[in-house]
Scaffold this motif. Sequence first.
Motif, mmCIF file in Angstrom:
data_model
loop_
_atom_site.group_PDB
_atom_site.id
_atom_site.type_symbol
_atom_site.label_atom_id
_atom_site.label_comp_id
_atom_site.label_asym_id
_atom_site.label_seq_id
_atom_site.Cartn_x
_atom_site.Cartn_y
_atom_site.Cartn_z
ATOM 1 N N UNK A 122 0.825 -1.215 0.000
ATOM 2 C CA UNK A 122 0.000 0.000 0.000
ATOM 3 C C UNK A 122 0.857 1.262 0.000
ATOM 4 N N UNK A 123 1.812 1.303 0.922
ATOM 5 C CA UNK A 123 2.678 2.473 0.989
ATOM 6 C C UNK A 123 3.625 2.534 -0.208
ATOM 7 N N UNK A 124 3.988 1.384 -0.757
ATOM 8 C CA UNK A 124 4.850 1.359 -1.935
ATOM 9 C C UNK A 124 4.184 1.971 -3.152
ATOM 10 N N UNK A 125 2.897 1.685 -3.346
ATOM 11 C CA UNK A 125 2.168 2.297 -4.459
ATOM 12 C C UNK A 125 2.119 3.806 -4.275
ATOM 13 N N UNK A 126 1.815 4.238 -3.060
ATOM 14 C CA UNK A 126 1.786 5.674 -2.770
ATOM 15 C C UNK A 126 3.155 6.306 -3.017
ATOM 16 N N UNK A 127 4.200 5.644 -2.548
ATOM 17 C CA UNK A 127 5.560 6.135 -2.768
ATOM 18 C C UNK A 127 5.878 6.211 -4.258
ATOM 19 N N UNK A 128 5.473 5.196 -5.018
ATOM 20 C CA UNK A 128 5.728 5.173 -6.456
ATOM 21 C C UNK A 128 5.012 6.287 -7.195
ATOM 22 N N UNK A 169 8.482 10.915 -11.728
ATOM 23 C CA UNK A 169 9.341 11.469 -12.772
ATOM 24 C C UNK A 169 9.681 10.405 -13.810
ATOM 25 N N UNK A 170 9.662 9.147 -13.390
ATOM 26 C CA UNK A 170 9.809 8.041 -14.331
ATOM 27 C C UNK A 170 8.473 7.847 -15.037
ATOM 28 N N UNK A 171 8.417 6.931 -15.940
ATOM 29 C CA UNK A 171 7.134 6.616 -16.556
ATOM 30 C C UNK A 171 6.190 6.152 -15.447
ATOM 31 N N UNK A 172 4.918 6.579 -15.510
ATOM 32 C CA UNK A 172 3.974 6.359 -14.413
ATOM 33 C C UNK A 172 3.914 4.884 -13.976
ATOM 34 N N UNK A 173 3.760 3.967 -14.914
ATOM 35 C CA UNK A 173 3.625 2.553 -14.538
ATOM 36 C C UNK A 173 4.937 2.004 -13.978
ATOM 37 N N UNK A 174 6.075 2.505 -14.462
ATOM 38 C CA UNK A 174 7.361 2.070 -13.943
ATOM 39 C C UNK A 174 7.548 2.551 -12.496
ATOM 40 N N UNK A 175 7.134 3.776 -12.224
ATOM 41 C CA UNK A 175 7.230 4.320 -10.870
ATOM 42 C C UNK A 175 6.359 3.545 -9.893
#
Length: 150
Positions: free
Chosen positions: A102-108, A114-120
């Motif tokens: 959950x927090x990883x998705x938020x962090x990404x 700044x990276x491509x959205x799906x990569x982040x």
Amino acid sequence: MTLQEACNFFESLKTETTNKSEIRVYEKFLHILSELKTREFTKDEIHSLEMELDRLNLNSNPENRKKYVKKALSKFEKYLKDALSLTPVGYYTNLGTGLGSSFGILFGIVFLSSLERSLGIALGLSIGMLIGLIIGRTMDSQAKSESRVL
């Protein structure tokens, strides 16, 4: 209901059914009860356990027994966690992985945008899950060393 009576009750339920998912729920309850029988408890704790088993009203005959017993199992596990600080195997690992993702998705989304959205999002999710897994495994090993795992 004593621990032995509850074990006998679930053994009889297990022999009555052929549904595999229902048998798994009964076996999980039986595993917890057998682990509790091997532990040393004070008389007050034993009385408290027996009162909780009575409160679950397992002898009732509901329409959907599997659903009822599954809810009773989760209530009993919550009681064991709150009252006696006993946790099932892998409790903190599951909790850490869920919170980490959950927090990883938020962090990404926030920091790696700044990276491509799906990569982040993918990097944030995997990093968060990894951190959550590490923390959860550490807490599980600590609980195991303190003999708080069922």
